[in-house]
Design an enzyme around this catalytic site. Structure first.
Site, PDB file in Angstrom:
ATOM      1  N   CYS A  19      34.085  39.622  19.418  1.00 40.56           N
ATOM      2  CA  CYS A  19      35.479  39.951  19.118  1.00 40.56           C
ATOM      3  C   CYS A  19      36.063  39.101  18.004  1.00 40.56           C
ATOM      4  O   CYS A  19      37.149  39.398  17.510  1.00 40.56           O
ATOM      5  CB  CYS A  19      36.322  39.831  20.387  1.00 40.56           C
ATOM      6  SG  CYS A  19      36.027  41.161  21.574  1.00 40.56           S
ATOM      7  N   ASP A  52      46.072  47.894  25.819  1.00 43.15           N
ATOM      8  CA  ASP A  52      44.612  47.841  25.846  1.00 43.15           C
ATOM      9  C   ASP A  52      43.952  49.204  25.764  1.00 43.15           C
ATOM     10  O   ASP A  52      42.793  49.305  25.354  1.00 43.15           O
ATOM     11  CB  ASP A  52      44.154  47.136  27.131  1.00 43.15           C
ATOM     12  CG  ASP A  52      44.578  45.680  27.141  1.00 43.15           C
ATOM     13  OD1 ASP A  52      44.065  44.916  26.314  1.00 43.15           O
ATOM     14  OD2 ASP A  52      45.439  45.318  27.962  1.00 43.15           O
ATOM     15  N   ASP A 225      43.962  42.136  28.805  1.00 40.88           N
ATOM     16  CA  ASP A 225      42.756  41.316  28.790  1.00 40.88           C
ATOM     17  C   ASP A 225      42.773  40.421  27.546  1.00 40.88           C
ATOM     18  O   ASP A 225      43.344  40.749  26.517  1.00 40.88           O
ATOM     19  CB  ASP A 225      41.467  42.130  28.904  1.00 40.88           C
ATOM     20  CG  ASP A 225      41.193  43.057  27.743  1.00 40.88           C
ATOM     21  OD1 ASP A 225      42.136  43.365  26.978  1.00 40.88           O
ATOM     22  OD2 ASP A 225      40.046  43.492  27.593  1.00 40.88           O
TER      23      ASP A 225
END
Length: 330
Positions: A19, A52, A225
């Site tokens: 990420c 998300d 998240d």
């Protein structure tokens, strides 16, 4: 020799891992500004708050939840890379309080440089996570790509009245974090040295299913998240969307063993530094830069930041009424 008997370091064929290779949040917001997609009243969650996953109401009191997530190799082991990427993609569904149903593979692979047997291991890892999550992995799309990339497009179902959203945080509630931070600096050290950090791999391959189910069962309404934009980045987006301030107790935030040592040794990704540069103007910080870098550390398949308390998750702060800054760190 086959791919399974030859050692390939997948992280050496990518410019940035996991990420941490995301386009910076500020750049994305600038780019998307002014773009207006078709919509209707059935779209419950779309682009507006940077949540998300997308959520669309359908018949019989249900909602479809849809997301996609993929990235470059974050670890050298192909099987672990597949597991991490799959768990990370499923996490967006869990972060909305939904149940994933079906996933499609997304693959970029340098077919003339790295053996397809190695790609098979990536896909096997993804399928094993799908099996653990009881999600159908039913095909996908692949392209010839100079860098190894893998992820999934995932579809799930949710109760539209029991969603976990990033714009639903309210003052007077605690902030909980379901996984320790630090995988970013540890992954960066792994890429540079080849050292393997088992605790980081265990964390990245652990599903957020149990945490999400516990949050929904407790009547919690706000969560996200923690992935590429770090705890501070995702916390800022959540506080901004909800019109509140997140007050974070830096001393209460858990970290993986070795994270502080990796930071001290300089294994900080460019993505983490961009995260901090983005949130600093919106943060009232009473801690030093090293602490802020850890809080902005670009996570891969991180835990849930939950507005409320769930079993086993440490409380790391609280939500208060909006102040001069969306984030306060002490």
């Amino acid at each position: 020799m086959t791919a399974t008997t030859v050692s390939y370091r997948l992280t050496q064929y990518v410019h940035g891992g996991g990420c941490a290779c995301k386009i910076p949040a500020g750049d994305l917001e600038d780019m998307l500004g002014g773009l207006t997609p078709w919509t209707s009243a059935d779209l419950l969650v779309g682009l507006e708050t940077g949540d998300d996953a997308a959520v669309v109401r359908i018949a019989d009191g249900q909602a479809v939840v849809s997301t996609t997530d993929f990235f470059t190799a974050v670890v050298d082991d192909a099987y672990d890379f597949g597991r991490i990427a799959a768990a990370n993609a499923l996490s967006d569904i869990y972060a909305m309080g939904a149940r994933p149903l079906v996933a499609l593979n997304l693959v970029g692979w340098p077919r003339d440089v790295r053996p397809l047997e190695l790609l098979r291991e990536v896909l096997r890892g993804g399928m094993d996570i799908g099996r653990e999550a009881e999600v159908h992995v039913a095909g996908g799309q692949s392209i010839d790509d100079p860098e190894p990339k893998y992820g999934m497009a995932v579809t799930g179902l949710a109760d539209p009245d029991r969603l976990l959203r990033n714009d639903a945080a309210r003052p007077g509630l605690p902030l909980s974090l379901t996984k320790p931070l630090g995988v970013g600096v540890l992954n960066n050290r792994h890429k540079a040295t080849g050292e393997v950090f088992a605790a980081a791999i265990d964390s990245m391959t652990r599903l957020n299913r149990a945490a999400a189910e516990a949050a929904v069962a407790a009547g919690i309404r706000a969560a996200t998240d923690v992935t590429g934009f770090g705890l501070l980045g995702h916390g800022y987006k959540m506080a901004r969307a909800s019109g509140v301030t997140f007050r974070i107790d830096a001393a209460a935030v858990p970290y993986l063993d070795g994270a502080r040592e990796a930071l001290a040794a300089g294994y900080v990704s460019g993505g983490t530094r961009r995260n901090l540069a983005w949130v600093q103007p919106h943060t009232d910080a009473g801690v030093g830069e090293d602490e802020l870098l850890l809080l902005a550390d670009a996570q891969t398949s991180g835990g849930l930041l939950v507005v409320g308390e769930i079993p086993g998750a440490p409380v790391i702060g609280e939500v208060v009424a909006a102040g001069d800054h969306p984030l306060v760190v002490r």
